[in-house]
Enzyme design. Structure first.
Site, PDB file in Angstrom:
ATOM      1  N   GLN A 100       0.849  -1.195   0.000  1.00 23.01           N
ATOM      2  CA  GLN A 100       0.000   0.000   0.000  1.00 23.01           C
ATOM      3  C   GLN A 100       0.886   1.248   0.000  1.00 23.01           C
ATOM      4  O   GLN A 100       1.738   1.414   0.880  1.00 23.01           O
ATOM      5  CB  GLN A 100      -0.954   0.034   1.198  1.00 23.01           C
ATOM      6  CG  GLN A 100      -2.054   1.085   0.972  1.00 23.01           C
ATOM      7  CD  GLN A 100      -2.983   1.280   2.140  1.00 23.01           C
ATOM      8  OE1 GLN A 100      -2.520   1.439   3.270  1.00 23.01           O
ATOM      9  NE2 GLN A 100      -4.276   1.314   1.889  1.00 23.01           N
ATOM     10  N   TYR A 170      -5.924  10.789   3.980  1.00 24.29           N
ATOM     11  CA  TYR A 170      -4.529  11.133   3.670  1.00 24.29           C
ATOM     12  C   TYR A 170      -4.470  11.966   2.381  1.00 24.29           C
ATOM     13  O   TYR A 170      -5.504  12.385   1.866  1.00 24.29           O
ATOM     14  CB  TYR A 170      -3.665   9.864   3.652  1.00 24.29           C
ATOM     15  CG  TYR A 170      -3.708   9.217   5.020  1.00 24.29           C
ATOM     16  CD1 TYR A 170      -3.165   9.880   6.124  1.00 24.29           C
ATOM     17  CD2 TYR A 170      -4.374   8.026   5.236  1.00 24.29           C
ATOM     18  CE1 TYR A 170      -3.274   9.352   7.405  1.00 24.29           C
ATOM     19  CE2 TYR A 170      -4.488   7.483   6.519  1.00 24.29           C
ATOM     20  CZ  TYR A 170      -3.925   8.153   7.594  1.00 24.29           C
ATOM     21  OH  TYR A 170      -4.046   7.642   8.854  1.00 24.29           O
ATOM     22  N   ARG A 222      -7.730   2.419  -3.118  1.00 24.13           N
ATOM     23  CA  ARG A 222      -8.602   2.427  -1.932  1.00 24.13           C
ATOM     24  C   ARG A 222      -9.135   3.830  -1.676  1.00 24.13           C
ATOM     25  O   ARG A 222      -8.392   4.816  -1.808  1.00 24.13           O
ATOM     26  CB  ARG A 222      -7.813   1.948  -0.708  1.00 24.13           C
ATOM     27  CG  ARG A 222      -8.717   1.600   0.466  1.00 24.13           C
ATOM     28  CD  ARG A 222      -7.970   0.851   1.556  1.00 24.13           C
ATOM     29  NE  ARG A 222      -8.865  -0.062   2.215  1.00 24.13           N
ATOM     30  CZ  ARG A 222      -8.945  -0.229   3.524  1.00 24.13           C
ATOM     31  NH1 ARG A 222      -8.158   0.440   4.329  1.00 24.13           N
ATOM     32  NH2 ARG A 222      -9.795  -1.088   4.044  1.00 24.13           N
ATOM     33  N   GLY A 315      -9.695  -6.899   8.624  1.00 19.78           N
ATOM     34  CA  GLY A 315      -8.577  -6.245   9.289  1.00 19.78           C
ATOM     35  C   GLY A 315      -8.428  -6.792  10.687  1.00 19.78           C
ATOM     36  O   GLY A 315      -7.726  -7.787  10.932  1.00 19.78           O
ATOM     37  N   ARG A 316      -9.149  -6.189  11.625  1.00 20.57           N
ATOM     38  CA  ARG A 316      -8.987  -6.535  13.042  1.00 20.57           C
ATOM     39  C   ARG A 316      -9.213  -8.017  13.335  1.00 20.57           C
ATOM     40  O   ARG A 316      -8.564  -8.596  14.203  1.00 20.57           O
ATOM     41  CB  ARG A 316      -9.919  -5.654  13.876  1.00 20.57           C
ATOM     42  CG  ARG A 316      -9.444  -4.210  13.897  1.00 20.57           C
ATOM     43  CD  ARG A 316     -10.486  -3.282  14.436  1.00 20.57           C
ATOM     44  NE  ARG A 316     -11.629  -3.177  13.550  1.00 20.57           N
ATOM     45  CZ  ARG A 316     -12.689  -2.410  13.776  1.00 20.57           C
ATOM     46  NH1 ARG A 316     -12.739  -1.700  14.880  1.00 20.57           N
ATOM     47  NH2 ARG A 316     -13.683  -2.358  12.913  1.00 20.57           N
TER      48      ARG A 316
HETATM   49  C1  LIG Z   1      -4.400  -0.964  13.625  1.00 31.74           C
HETATM   50  C2  LIG Z   1      -5.018  -0.523  12.325  1.00 31.74           C
HETATM   51  C3  LIG Z   1      -4.208   0.056  11.357  1.00 31.74           C
HETATM   52  C4  LIG Z   1      -4.736   0.444  10.120  1.00 31.74           C
HETATM   53  N1  LIG Z   1      -3.903   0.923   9.134  1.00 31.74           N
HETATM   54  C5  LIG Z   1      -4.390   1.159   7.885  1.00 31.74           C
HETATM   55  C6  LIG Z   1      -3.515   1.473   6.805  1.00 31.74           C
HETATM   56  O1  LIG Z   1      -2.288   1.540   6.929  1.00 31.74           O
HETATM   57  N2  LIG Z   1      -4.084   1.703   5.587  1.00 31.74           N
HETATM   58  C7  LIG Z   1      -5.433   1.630   5.372  1.00 31.74           C
HETATM   59  O2  LIG Z   1      -5.903   1.843   4.259  1.00 31.74           O
HETATM   60  N3  LIG Z   1      -6.274   1.305   6.389  1.00 31.74           N
HETATM   61  C8  LIG Z   1      -5.789   1.046   7.611  1.00 31.74           C
HETATM   62  N4  LIG Z   1      -6.650   0.628   8.616  1.00 31.74           N
HETATM   63  C9  LIG Z   1      -8.078   0.404   8.307  1.00 31.74           C
HETATM   64  C10 LIG Z   1      -8.324  -1.079   7.952  1.00 31.74           C
HETATM   65  O3  LIG Z   1      -7.709  -1.412   6.720  1.00 31.74           O
HETATM   66  C11 LIG Z   1      -9.815  -1.421   7.851  1.00 31.74           C
HETATM   67  O4  LIG Z   1     -10.388  -0.695   6.794  1.00 31.74           O
HETATM   68  C12 LIG Z   1     -10.586  -1.125   9.140  1.00 31.74           C
HETATM   69  O5  LIG Z   1      -9.893  -1.619  10.261  1.00 31.74           O
HETATM   70  C13 LIG Z   1     -11.990  -1.752   9.089  1.00 31.74           C
HETATM   71  O6  LIG Z   1     -11.910  -3.134   8.869  1.00 31.74           O
HETATM   72  P1  LIG Z   1     -12.006  -4.218  10.071  1.00 31.74           P
HETATM   73  O7  LIG Z   1     -13.267  -3.898  10.805  1.00 31.74           O
HETATM   74  O8  LIG Z   1     -12.046  -5.549   9.374  1.00 31.74           O
HETATM   75  O9  LIG Z   1     -10.819  -4.034  10.939  1.00 31.74           O
HETATM   76  C14 LIG Z   1      -6.123   0.278   9.872  1.00 31.74           C
HETATM   77  C15 LIG Z   1      -6.942  -0.279  10.873  1.00 31.74           C
HETATM   78  C16 LIG Z   1      -6.409  -0.697  12.081  1.00 31.74           C
HETATM   79  C17 LIG Z   1      -7.303  -1.333  13.090  1.00 31.74           C
END
Ligand SMILES: Cc1cc2nc3c(=O)[nH]c(=O)nc-3n(C[C@H](O)[C@H](O)[C@H](O)COP(=O)(O)O)c2cc1C
Length: 366
Positions: A100, A170, A222, A315-316
């Site tokens: 990314q 961003y 994205r 993600g999480r």
């Molecule tokens: C610890 C953490 C770091 C994240 N870093 C990024 C990132 O670097 N780039 C990005 O596009 N989204 C980032 N996100 C957003 C996740 O990609 C995702 O869209 C968001 O957590 C919702 O999905 P989930 O409910 O499955 O976690 C981050 C989320 C978390 C929790």
């Protein structure tokens, strides 16, 4: 309804072993010199055995685009061996690896960038951060080139693709948003002008991929569909951006949301539809769409699969259960959906990331 565990082939011929994607997650754990740390490599290796595709944490394309402490850098050729360590760890697990690429803009950290100077579309500060300096046209062109250069580095480091990070407020989003972009030149004002920088970045990245990749290469994008600010991004504006992006022959589009089934706040069309449904209507089969947001259990994932998306990102949940795909594929309806606070070691989560996850509301169970 898509079968999550069936293989998927992009139009460029790249095949994924299934339709589950690891969402990009910043882990705050890189070395102070911008290289990837051993704990990060272990973190990716632990999460690359089940999913079809891993999107890495974002890496900054210029030195002044660093938005997080402990973020790995992609702005110079000296980082190619470091970037390669992550790609290799992901490949060893059997997943495809997508880097990314991003610039933090007004959310970059003054203490982490040269001369403490941060830049954006306009001088609109992110709450609590320093006021950014508006970029000159020459600097905008340099940053566009930097996205292409980091794409070349991703190719040299062995990645299967890059994801242009146009989401989560961003730099690319700062240009598209009427709230953060107050420019009066060709990069501001009308919607068309505010789309110019993101679309130029897409063209440059595609050009770099065509020039340097010897094999098919993924170029994804994205985006975040809406902003809260009065003059910020609305669903109607996002529909226009996505219509333009869907005409760019990208490998995929990836909508960033905290909740998969969210409905639009500001939209002139049918507000009973979810944003994902509206996006699918707009894209009209031109490009695959990845959906994401608070999908934890197999039931959540099955429900999301019925929406018509092509791929589903977690993600999480992959922090909570790195073996989610293996367990879900075996039909396990009792997959943990809350993090076990006593299992940091087993879950292979680096210390700085573990500390961040303690922030209230970040991850269930903490
Ligand atoms: C610890 C953490 C770091 C994240 N870093 C990024 C990132 O670097 N780039 C990005 O596009 N989204 C980032 N996100 C957003 C996740 O990609 C995702 O869209 C968001 O957590 C919702 O999905 P989930 O409910 O499955 O976690 C981050 C989320 C978390 C929790």
């Amino acid at each position: 309804m898509m079968n999550l565990f069936e293989s998927y082939t992009f139009s460029n011929g790249i095949s994924l072993k299934n339709r589950v994607v690891m969402a990009p997650m910043t882990n705050y754990s890189s070395n102070a010199d911008g290289t990837v740390s051993d704990s990060e490599v272990a973190y990716y290796a632990r999460r690359s055995k089940g999913v079809g595709l891993v999107v890495t944490a974002c890496t900054h394309v210029t030195e002044n685009g660093k938005g997080f402490p402990g973020q790995f850098a992609g702005f110079s050729d000296q980082f190619i061996p470091s970037l390669k360590r992550v790609a290799d760890a992901i490949h060893e697990g059997g997943a495809k690896a997508v880097l990314q690429i991003y610039h933090g803009g007004r959310r970059s950290i003054p203490e982490e960038v040269p001369n403490g100077e941060i830049v954006s579309a306009s001088d609109v500060a992110f709450p609590g951060n320093a006021t950014p300096r508006p970029l000159t046209i020459e600097e905008i062109k340099e940053i566009v080139k930097a996205y292409g250069e980091t794409t070349r580095r991703a190719i040299e480091a062995g990645y299967d693709g890059v994801e242009i990070h146009g989401a989560n407020t961003y730099l690319l989003q700062q240009f598209f948003s009427g709230y953060t972009n107050r420019r009066t030149d060709e990069y501001g004002g009308s919607l068309e002008n505010r789309m110019r920088f993101p679309l130029e970045v897409v063209d440059e990245v595609k050009k770099a991929a065509e020039k340097y990749a010897k094999e098919p290469f993924i170029v994804g994008y994205r985006f975040s569909p809406e902003e809260e600010e009065e003059t910020g991004i609305t669903m109607d504006q996002t529909v226009k951006l996505i219509d333009a992006l869907a005409g760019k022959e990208l490998t995929y589009l990836h909508v960033s949301q905290g909740e998969f089934f969210t409905k639009p706040h500001r939209f002139s069309g049918d507000k009973n539809k979810t944003r994902v449904e509206i996006l699918l209507d707009t894209i009209h089969g031109r490009t695959p769409l990845i959906g994401v947001g608070s999908i934890y259990s197999l039931e959540d994932a099955e429900k999301a699969s019925e929406s018509g998306i092509d791929l589903l990102a977690l993600g999480r949940e992959l922090l909570i259960e790195p073996d989610w795909v293996q367990k879900a594929e075996a039909g396990d309806h009792n997959i943990p959906t809350k993090i076990d606070k006593s299992k940091q070691k087993e879950l292979v989560i680096p210390d700085p990331m573990w500390k961040m996850l303690h922030r209230p509301g970040w991850i269930p169970g903490m």
